[in-house]
Structure formats: C-alpha cells, structure tokens
Design an enzyme around this catalytic site. Structure first.
Site, PDB file in Angstrom:
ATOM      1  N   GLU A 194       0.802  -1.237   0.000  1.00  0.00           N
ATOM      2  CA  GLU A 194       0.000   0.000   0.000  1.00  0.00           C
ATOM      3  C   GLU A 194       0.830   1.280   0.000  1.00  0.00           C
ATOM      4  OE1 GLU A 194      -2.815  -0.531   3.200  1.00  0.00           O
ATOM      5  OE2 GLU A 194      -3.525  -2.424   2.386  1.00  0.00           O
ATOM      6  N   GLU A 205      -6.216 -10.673  -1.284  1.00  0.00           N
ATOM      7  CA  GLU A 205      -7.037 -10.439  -0.082  1.00  0.00           C
ATOM      8  C   GLU A 205      -8.509 -10.429  -0.473  1.00  0.00           C
ATOM      9  OE1 GLU A 205      -5.673  -7.051   2.206  1.00  0.00           O
ATOM     10  OE2 GLU A 205      -3.566  -7.509   1.824  1.00  0.00           O
TER      11      GLU A 205
HETATM   12  O1  9MR Z   1      -7.648  -8.120   8.275  1.00  0.00           O
HETATM   13  C1  9MR Z   1      -6.720  -7.338   8.982  1.00  0.00           C
HETATM   14  C2  9MR Z   1      -7.327  -6.861  10.294  1.00  0.00           C
HETATM   15  O2  9MR Z   1      -7.581  -7.959  11.151  1.00  0.00           O
HETATM   16  C3  9MR Z   1      -6.391  -5.874  10.966  1.00  0.00           C
HETATM   17  O3  9MR Z   1      -7.022  -5.324  12.111  1.00  0.00           O
HETATM   18  C4  9MR Z   1      -5.988  -4.774  10.002  1.00  0.00           C
HETATM   19  C5  9MR Z   1      -4.935  -3.883  10.588  1.00  0.00           C
HETATM   20  O4  9MR Z   1      -3.747  -4.602  10.790  1.00  0.00           O
HETATM   21  O5  9MR Z   1      -5.456  -5.326   8.808  1.00  0.00           O
HETATM   22  C6  9MR Z   1      -6.333  -6.132   8.118  1.00  0.00           C
HETATM   23  O6  9MR Z   1      -5.709  -6.614   6.946  1.00  0.00           O
HETATM   24  C7  9MR Z   1      -5.341  -5.611   5.987  1.00  0.00           C
HETATM   25  C8  9MR Z   1      -4.105  -6.105   5.275  1.00  0.00           C
HETATM   26  O7  9MR Z   1      -3.101  -6.377   6.199  1.00  0.00           O
HETATM   27  C9  9MR Z   1      -3.622  -5.083   4.252  1.00  0.00           C
HETATM   28  N1  9MR Z   1      -4.671  -4.750   3.311  1.00  0.00           N
HETATM   29  C10 9MR Z   1      -5.947  -4.340   3.907  1.00  0.00           C
HETATM   30  C11 9MR Z   1      -6.415  -5.420   4.899  1.00  0.00           C
HETATM   31  C12 9MR Z   1      -7.766  -5.049   5.446  1.00  0.00           C
HETATM   32  O8  9MR Z   1      -7.662  -3.895   6.191  1.00  0.00           O
END
Ligand code: 9MR
Length: 378
Positions: free
Chosen positions: A157, A262
C-alpha cells in the site's frame, strides 16, 4: 478373510457407486485447492487462533480447502518486531510450521507497510535510522524463514488513489527509493523467495499506473519483482470486472505474475460509496448501515454468488497470468469487514458462513470448473 469383512469395504462401494460421500452418507464437499490445482493456488488469510489450530472443525476446513496461507496479522511490524532490539517470532514460527506440515504455499505479509507499525518505528526521525530499521527488519525476518516462506508482500500500500506515492514515514524519510531498498534487501536475504508489491484498488486506472511505474522502476534498477498483489476488497454489487481484466493484462505485460491476495466481496453499504480499503477510515454505526444483522437474505446471497462466479470465470480465462487467489479469511465470522469501516456490523464476504458451511458463492465458484460451458461469456 472372515465373511463379515465386507463391511470394511462398504465406504469404498458407496464412494465408487455414487460419487464422494462420507460415512454418514452426506455428499462430500469438493475441495477448492484440488479443483483449481492446475490453474492457480487457492489461499486464505489465517488469524492467530487458526494458526494455533484452536478449533478442529475450522482446521479441517482450512486443510481441505486451501493450498496457500497468508498471515492476516501476526507478521506485521507491531506484532513481529515490537522493539528496536526485540522480535517476537512465536506465532510466525507456528504459522510457517503449519504451512510446511500441510505442504502449503506460504505467504509472508507484510514487510514494509505504513500501518500497524511498532511505536519505535513511528518515532524514527532521520534517514539513517530508517535505513537501518529497514535493513534489520527485512534481513532478520526474511532470513529466518529462508527457504520456508514461498513469497513475501515486500511493500504494501505505497500508493494514493491517484497513483502518487502515499506520504508514509518511509517515503518522507527515504524518498520513493524506499521501495527499491526493501526489495533489494528481501532478495538478498532469500534469493529463492518470490517478491510482491501488494495494494488495494490497483485495478483502477490511475492507481494501476502508479503500480506499473513501481514495477518498472524496480526492473530498471535490476531488482527482482515477481508479482503484483491486487488485494480484491470489492463490494459484491460492484465488482469492477473490466478494470480487473485490463489490470491482469497490463501487469502480465510487464512480465510479473498476478496474485489476488485479499479477496472478499462485502455485501454491506459503504458510508462513502467508496472502494478504498484504508484500515484507518472509520464511520458511525447506524442500524440502516447494518441491514442483514439477522441473516443474509437469499437474494443477496444469490447476487454475491453470481459476482464470485463471474470473477472466477475471469480468473480462469487468465490462469496463465494468475498464480494465486487468496481469500481474506476462512469464514464470514472472522472477516475484518465486520468491523470496518463501521464497528459492530454483520458482513458476509467469504465463501463459508459463520458455521463453516459453504454458501451459494462457494458452489458458483466450483461450478466454473465443473460446468465449463458456464465460462462461455468470457
Ligand atoms: O484483516 C486485517 C485486520 O484484522 C487488521 O485489524 C488490520 C490492521 O492490521 O489489517 C487487516 O488486513 C489488511 C491487510 O493487512 C492489508 N490490506 C488491507 C487489509 C484489510 O484492512
């Protein structure tokens, strides 16, 4: 052989007469990872309890359905590297052991991301310290799992929606070359691991142009980049199929593989009618924004199933370009979309429901393999 030994062969007879059934006579669910074996990996992001195999039914489902795993949270900086001189590898070790034991394609997520940073990183104020942090962080983590983790989301990102660089702490202190630095360090630490740039909305034209520029920059610098991760947090009623198709072609033309990293298709309204998946966006709860708290209506489940079917038909059309399709979670109850961008909602974005049962979307996905004529539209 004693006469009554025939009873041991009964399951075999039942199986061979009428397709796979289990001992109670129920029809066995097909396995996604097996169905798509010749096409691409089918993966899931695992939560900490899933990595620790806390629930045996979930564990069975994971092992049957998914051939690739990504750590949803436990390899993020704030968990794995809490202090300058301290790493916490316990969960990450369990994750990697789990994947190896089950012969899965293991994805490390994620090395350099502006979010979920440990407080000590957020306090770094100068270029040299940030460079040193990146060296320590990437070398220590990647070399620990050398030859074990198959691929890394090296940078996550780094882009704004308009394709410009996000003004992250890495960008501010090191400039846009922080990406080249990160990939170079990862490549040196494990030359055998695949290296990915991962982001959301990079199927959208402007942000896609930014991602293409990043990949070209890495290639021009002589640094290896193997794949691009299109996250795939889409709304089930608004999947941008045409943009996705164009992106697959554009990224493949650069010589990198495409990963859908994802995937989830949320069914709830978005307060801003936006496609962004920035974890820091938040809105207030209201009952209107949580319309399916009592259950997923059939009409919505059917609509979602149709969208999943269309997506997988597209994925199959480009199977030579696509290496992996990973769902962001195993079942609806686990999804981050229950808490984002509004806390306390009930969302239904995945193929398995809260009781681990397959949803209509699961069957639409399997149908793309069992009924190839359903693929004609692509
Ligand atoms: O699914 C993840 C969630 O449990 C966490 O709280 C969050 C923050 O760390 O991250 C989510 O996963 C993210 C991923 O790491 C990067 N792309 C976006 C995802 C959804 O927010």
């Amino acid at each position: 052989m004693k006469r009554n030994n025939w009873i041991f062969f009964l399951p075999l007879v039942l199986f061979s007469c009428s397709g796979p059934k289990n001992l109670t006579g129920e029809k066995e669910l097909p396995s996604l990872k097996k169905m798509f074996q010749q096409d691409f990996h089918i993966g899931a992001a695992l939560s900490a309890p899933q990595i620790q195999q806390k629930d045996s039914a979930t564990n069975r489902l994971i092992q049957k359905q998914f051939g690739s795993i990504t750590a949803e949270n436990i390899m993020k900086c704030e968990v794995i590297h809490p202090e300058w001189n301290r790493y916490s590898f316990e969960l990450a070790d369990q994750f990697v052991d789990y994947g190896r034991k089950n012969r899965m394609f293991i994805v490390g997520h994620t090395l350099i991301w502006h979010s979920q940073l440990s407080p000590f990183v957020q306090k770094i104020k100068n270029r040299d310290s940030m460079q040193l942090f990146m060296e320590n962080h990437i070398r220590t983590i990647v070399s620990r799992y050398k030859g074990k983790v198959n691929g890394w989301d090296v940078v996550n990102e780094a882009l704004n929606e308009d394709g410009t660089y996000r003004k992250s702490i890495f960008y501010e202190l090191l400039g846009e070359d922080f990406i080249i630095t990160a990939f170079r360090l990862a490549q040196e630490a494990d030359p055998g691991a695949a290296l990915y740039y991962n982001d959301y909305n990079i199927e959208q034209p402007k942000k896609r142009a930014g991602a293409i520029a990043i990949i070209k920059k890495l290639q021009a610098a002589g640094v290896r980049v193997d794949g691009v991760g299109i996250q795939g947090h889409w709304r089930s009623y608004k999947v941008p199929l045409q943009d996705i198709e164009e992106s697959i072609r554009d990224f493949a033309a650069l010589g990198v593989k495409v990963h859908f990293t994802e995937l989830d298709l949320g069914v709830l309204p978005n307060p801003w009618d936006s496609d962004a998946a920035d974890v820091n966006m938040k809105a207030e709860y209201s009952a209107k924004m949580n319309p399916y708290a009592g259950g997923l209506p059939d009409s919505v489940a059917t609509q979602q199933a149709g969208s999943y079917g269309e997506l997988f038909r597209l994925f199959l059309k480009y199977k030579d370009e696509i290496d992996r399709v990973t769902f962001w979670g195993v079942h609806d109850g686990q999804s981050w979309l229950n808490g984002w961008p509004i806390r306390g909602r009930t969302n239904y974005p995945l193929l398995f429901d809260r009781k681990l049962q397959p949803k209509p979307a699961f069957f639409k996905v399997t149908e793309t393999k069992t009924n190839p004529s359903s693929r004609k539209s692509f």
